[in-house]
Design an enzyme around this catalytic site. Structure first.
Site, PDB file in Angstrom:
ATOM      1  N   ASP A 160       0.864  -1.189   0.000  1.00  0.00           N
ATOM      2  CA  ASP A 160       0.000   0.000   0.000  1.00  0.00           C
ATOM      3  C   ASP A 160       0.900   1.238   0.000  1.00  0.00           C
ATOM      4  O   ASP A 160       1.744   1.397   0.882  1.00  0.00           O
ATOM      5  CB  ASP A 160      -0.885  -0.033   1.255  1.00  0.00           C
ATOM      6  CG  ASP A 160      -1.933   1.070   1.270  1.00  0.00           C
ATOM      7  OD1 ASP A 160      -3.016   0.835   1.823  1.00  0.00           O
ATOM      8  OD2 ASP A 160      -1.665   2.176   0.757  1.00  0.00           O
TER       9      ASP A 160
ATOM     10  N   ASP B 296      -3.457   2.160  -5.513  1.00  0.00           N
ATOM     11  CA  ASP B 296      -2.179   2.145  -4.774  1.00  0.00           C
ATOM     12  C   ASP B 296      -2.000   0.929  -3.878  1.00  0.00           C
ATOM     13  O   ASP B 296      -1.099   0.900  -3.069  1.00  0.00           O
ATOM     14  CB  ASP B 296      -2.040   3.429  -3.938  1.00  0.00           C
ATOM     15  CG  ASP B 296      -2.757   3.355  -2.600  1.00  0.00           C
ATOM     16  OD1 ASP B 296      -3.866   2.778  -2.546  1.00  0.00           O
ATOM     17  OD2 ASP B 296      -2.208   3.865  -1.619  1.00  0.00           O
ATOM     18  N   GLU B 297      -2.852  -0.075  -4.060  1.00  0.00           N
ATOM     19  CA  GLU B 297      -2.882  -1.154  -3.088  1.00  0.00           C
ATOM     20  C   GLU B 297      -3.123  -2.487  -3.785  1.00  0.00           C
ATOM     21  O   GLU B 297      -3.967  -2.571  -4.669  1.00  0.00           O
ATOM     22  CB  GLU B 297      -4.042  -0.840  -2.140  1.00  0.00           C
ATOM     23  CG  GLU B 297      -4.025  -1.544  -0.846  1.00  0.00           C
ATOM     24  CD  GLU B 297      -5.252  -1.153   0.007  1.00  0.00           C
ATOM     25  OE1 GLU B 297      -5.884  -0.109  -0.265  1.00  0.00           O
ATOM     26  OE2 GLU B 297      -5.560  -1.915   0.918  1.00  0.00           O
TER      27      GLU B 297
HETATM   28  P1  TTP Z   1      -5.312   5.004   0.828  1.00  0.00           P
HETATM   29  O1  TTP Z   1      -4.277   3.940   0.587  1.00  0.00           O
HETATM   30  O2  TTP Z   1      -6.472   4.641   1.674  1.00  0.00           O
HETATM   31  O3  TTP Z   1      -4.629   6.261   1.512  1.00  0.00           O
HETATM   32  P2  TTP Z   1      -3.234   6.914   1.241  1.00  0.00           P
HETATM   33  O4  TTP Z   1      -2.393   6.123   0.320  1.00  0.00           O
HETATM   34  O5  TTP Z   1      -3.446   8.339   0.817  1.00  0.00           O
HETATM   35  O6  TTP Z   1      -2.583   6.946   2.688  1.00  0.00           O
HETATM   36  P3  TTP Z   1      -1.988   5.727   3.543  1.00  0.00           P
HETATM   37  O7  TTP Z   1      -0.540   6.056   3.742  1.00  0.00           O
HETATM   38  O8  TTP Z   1      -2.755   5.766   4.816  1.00  0.00           O
HETATM   39  O9  TTP Z   1      -2.205   4.499   2.737  1.00  0.00           O
HETATM   40  O10 TTP Z   1      -5.862   5.530  -0.542  1.00  0.00           O
HETATM   41  C1  TTP Z   1      -5.034   5.660  -1.685  1.00  0.00           C
HETATM   42  C2  TTP Z   1      -5.435   6.860  -2.514  1.00  0.00           C
HETATM   43  O11 TTP Z   1      -6.793   6.758  -2.875  1.00  0.00           O
HETATM   44  C3  TTP Z   1      -5.309   8.151  -1.765  1.00  0.00           C
HETATM   45  O12 TTP Z   1      -4.017   8.715  -1.872  1.00  0.00           O
HETATM   46  C4  TTP Z   1      -6.371   9.000  -2.409  1.00  0.00           C
HETATM   47  C5  TTP Z   1      -7.407   8.038  -2.898  1.00  0.00           C
HETATM   48  N1  TTP Z   1      -8.608   8.050  -2.045  1.00  0.00           N
HETATM   49  C6  TTP Z   1      -9.709   8.805  -2.430  1.00  0.00           C
HETATM   50  O13 TTP Z   1      -9.701   9.430  -3.480  1.00  0.00           O
HETATM   51  N2  TTP Z   1     -10.799   8.824  -1.611  1.00  0.00           N
HETATM   52  C7  TTP Z   1     -10.846   8.151  -0.428  1.00  0.00           C
HETATM   53  O14 TTP Z   1     -11.845   8.206   0.293  1.00  0.00           O
HETATM   54  C8  TTP Z   1      -9.702   7.385  -0.026  1.00  0.00           C
HETATM   55  C9  TTP Z   1      -9.708   6.644   1.277  1.00  0.00           C
HETATM   56  C10 TTP Z   1      -8.614   7.367  -0.866  1.00  0.00           C
HETATM   57 MG    MG Z   2      -2.158   4.048   0.560  1.00  0.00          MG
END
Ligand code: TTP
Ligand code: MG
Length: 365
Positions: free
Chosen positions: A15, A109-110
């Site tokens: 992630d 991203d995951e």
């Molecule tokens: P996430 O992996 O949930 O968050 P993140 O990568 O920003 O942070 P973390 O380090 O906690 O993993 O989500 C990945 C991307 O998806 C995030 O950068 C933006 C997008 N996203 C949205 O557009 N809306 C949302 O509600 C969420 C949760 C994420």
């Molecule tokens: Mg993330």
């Protein structure tokens, strides 16, 4: 050692850290180290994600931009650039596929990877996770967090445990202890409402969840009760399901003797078509483009393609197109054909489904 003895799977969950925000900070050095949110700066805009600096102020995904600005007056608001995020996503997926094709994309991203059998014949999933993290950093300039365990649920939890730039392993021997102290809201599938209901029942962590009978969980949470029962015991048999769309279905024939007579070429084309149709039926593949490959006696190769509006599936769809493509190929006794191949190709190869949670960034209200 242990995991191979028990015949357990080796799963890695990757992630990216503060994904959209990190990309913006990478591409705008003046924003590095500063609180930043990605979103549309308007009265109804929402935060897609926030940099770790902004999270200290309580700024988080799905919060309104206006609230976020109140909580963090110096907040930089960056408009989203989906094309760039998609490109990074494609890069990390290319890296994953160097290790295994069992890659389940969860969002841009995951992803979950099953590396029990891997293309590099590496024994330890943790070594693969380290390499993947390093390559992601080298090739994108961004950090990812990785979790390693014997199922998807634990690997995902492990990936969140040491964020950002984390690497955490939940060994099978340690899983039950780890789960015991895990807050129920960290369990996969436990959203805000479910967590609240569990709290009201006095269930705050994995140990407490484990003490509840299956019957009671099923009664209270329906089908999900079974999942909670299993997760509390470290059980999650869901396979890693690769969502990658097949790029193409094809087949080719190499002739025992090179051919140059038109009649022979047409007959061979017919046979290759029949075999292709059979493979298409087996695979349920849907593509619109037919590609003809011809290799000559001197091993030079050419290809010709044609795209149709309709899905190419039957002999009647494909044979006329194959003949048409062949009519654009030159050959004679001095330049005989060694191999003929046909493939149906998907023009949208490599794309995968995104989950529903995406918040559209650039809508103007
Ligand atoms: P996430 O992996 O949930 O968050 P993140 O990568 O920003 O942070 P973390 O380090 O906690 O993993 O989500 C990945 C991307 O998806 C995030 O950068 C933006 C997008 N996203 C949205 O557009 N809306 C949302 O509600 C969420 C949760 C994420
Ligand atoms: Mg993330």
């Amino acid at each position: 050692m242990m995991s191979s003895e028990l015949n357990l799977r080796r799963i890695i969950h990757i992630d990216m850290d503060a994904f959209f925000a990190s990309v913006e900070q990478r591409d705008h050095p003046e924003w590095r180290g500063k609180p930043l949110a990605v979103g549309h700066d308007s009265s109804r805009g929402v935060v897609a994600t926030a940099s770790y600096e902004a999270r200290k102020y309580g700024v988080h995904s799905a919060m309104s931009i206006q609230t976020a600005k109140r909580q963090c007056p110096d907040l930089i608001i960056a408009p989203g650039r989906y094309e760039v995020y998609r490109e990074v996503s494609a890069t990390i997926h290319r890296i994953f596929h160097d290790y295994t094709d069992l890659v389940e994309p969860i969002s841009l991203d995951e992803a979950s990877l099953d590396v029990t059998q891997n293309k590099k014949d590496m024994d330890l999933a943790v070594d693969i996770a380290k390499e993947i993290k390093q390559r992601i950093h080298e090739e994108t300039g961004l950090t990812a967090s990785a979790g390693v365990s014997y199922n998807k649920f634990l690997a995902k939890i492990a990936s969140e445990y040491r964020k950002p730039d984390g690497l955490f392993v939940i060994h099978p021997d340690r899983a039950l202890d780890f789960i015991a102290t895990l807050p129920v809201e960290d369990f996969w599938g436990v959203g805000g409402k479910t967590a609240e209901r569990m709290h009201r029942l006095g269930i705050y962590n994995g140990a407490q969840l484990r003490s509840i009978s299956l019957g009671y969980l099923l009664h209270t949470f329906g089908k999900a009760g079974r999942t909670f029962y299993d997760f509390a015991r470290g059980i999650d048999d869901r396979p890693v399901v690769s969502e990658r769309i097949r790029k193409s279905v094809g087949c080719e024939h190499t002739f025992s003797q090179d051919i140059c007579l038109k009649s022979a070429v047409i007959i061979e084309l017919y046979h290759v078509t029949l075999e292709l149709v059979e493979r298409l039926q087996e695979s349920q593949f849907k593509g619109h483009t037919l590609t003809l490959k011809v290799k000559y006696g001197d091993f030079t190769t050419i290809s010709r393609s044609i795209t149709q509006a309709k899905v190419l599936r039957t002999k009647d769809d494909i044979l006329p197109l194959a003949k048409k493509l062949m009519s654009r190929v030159d050959y004679d006794a001095n330049h005989p054909i060694r191999l003929i191949g046909l493939a149906v190709v998907n023009p949208h190869a490599g794309e995968y489904r995104e989950k529903e949670r995406w918040i559209e960034l650039d809508i103007d209200f």
